[in-house]
Motif scaffolding. Structure first.
Motif, short mmCIF file in Angstrom:
data_model
loop_
_atom_site.label_atom_id
_atom_site.label_comp_id
_atom_site.label_asym_id
_atom_site.label_seq_id
_atom_site.Cartn_x
_atom_site.Cartn_y
_atom_site.Cartn_z
N LYS A 90 0.81 -1.02 -0.18
CA LYS A 90 -0.01 -0.02 -0.16
C LYS A 90 0.67 1.21 0.29
CE LYS A 90 -4.13 -1.96 2.16
NZ LYS A 90 -4.97 -1.87 3.25
N LEU A 91 2.18 1.13 0.46
CA LEU A 91 2.91 2.25 0.48
C LEU A 91 3.52 2.60 -0.58
CD1 LEU A 91 4.71 1.85 4.26
CD2 LEU A 91 2.82 3.66 3.53
N GLY A 92 3.56 1.32 -1.55
CA GLY A 92 4.27 1.56 -3.09
C GLY A 92 5.65 1.08 -2.75
N LEU A 93 6.03 0.70 -1.69
CA LEU A 93 7.48 0.21 -1.59
C LEU A 93 7.89 -1.17 -2.24
CD1 LEU A 93 8.09 0.86 2.37
CD2 LEU A 93 8.61 2.28 0.34
N GLU B 246 6.29 -3.92 -5.52
CA GLU B 246 5.18 -3.97 -6.40
C GLU B 246 4.20 -5.07 -6.02
OE1 GLU B 246 5.28 -6.17 -10.95
OE2 GLU B 246 7.12 -5.51 -10.09
N ASP B 247 3.01 -4.83 -6.32
CA ASP B 247 1.72 -5.70 -5.97
C ASP B 247 1.89 -6.82 -6.91
OD1 ASP B 247 -0.21 -6.59 -4.77
OD2 ASP B 247 -1.89 -5.28 -5.77
N THR B 248 2.09 -8.16 -6.53
CA THR B 248 1.94 -9.01 -7.55
C THR B 248 0.87 -10.35 -7.04
OG1 THR B 248 3.94 -10.10 -6.33
CG2 THR B 248 4.35 -8.72 -8.29
#
Length: 154
Positions: free
Chosen positions: A1-4, A6-8
């Motif tokens: 959610k923080l963008g740290l 990658e959402d995979t």
């Protein structure tokens, strides 16, 4: 959610010993309720016959496209030996359950052997030496608990 990171997409799989597999049994039967069982397995650290988190495991495994599987005591010991001989990691029986289920899922085609897979294996094999008695894993030396005894042995 923080963008740290990658959402995979990911899948969650659970592993149990066949001698105490209420969640695996419920998963395979398509049930949402986990029926308590009396544990009968060498994997004592996982021998929880009525796991409070069972319904949550069923939910996350299903929502992510994963699953829950179990292995016999013989498969647990074989997996402990496999991990030790191929990776140099001496796991306790719970680690044998994890690696045994990983092997089973890979061989059955449920897991892609080329996919990145994370296996949680946190227990040391010295905790469960008794399951390997009579095997070629006996101590090479028994040292009394003193520095002098250690020095004399090594």
């Amino acid at each position: 959610k923080l963008g740290l990171v990658e959402d995979t997409p990911y899948k969650i799989f659970g592993a149990q010993a066949a001698g105490c597999s209420p969640v695996s049994t419920a998963y395979k039967a398509g049930h949402d309720v986990v029926q308590p069982v009396k544990p009968d397995t060498i994997a004592k650290s996982l021998a929880i016959g009525n796991p409070a988190d069972g319904p949550y495991v069923l939910d996350i495994a299903r929502r992510t496209g994963g699953g829950v599987e179990d292995v016999t005591d013989a498969e647990i010991v074989a997996a402990m030996k496999l991990l030790a001989s191929t990776e140099g990691i001496f796991a306790e029986t719970a680690g044998g359950v994890t690696v045994g289920v990983l092997k089973k899922l890979t061989e059955s085609g449920v897991l892609d052997p080329e996919a990145e897979t994370v296996v949680l294996n946190t227990g040391d094999g010295l905790k469960t030496l008794d399951v390997l008695s009579g095997e070629a894993v006996e101590p090479t030396a028994v040292i009394k608990p003193s520095l002098d005894a250690f020095r004399a042995t090594v």
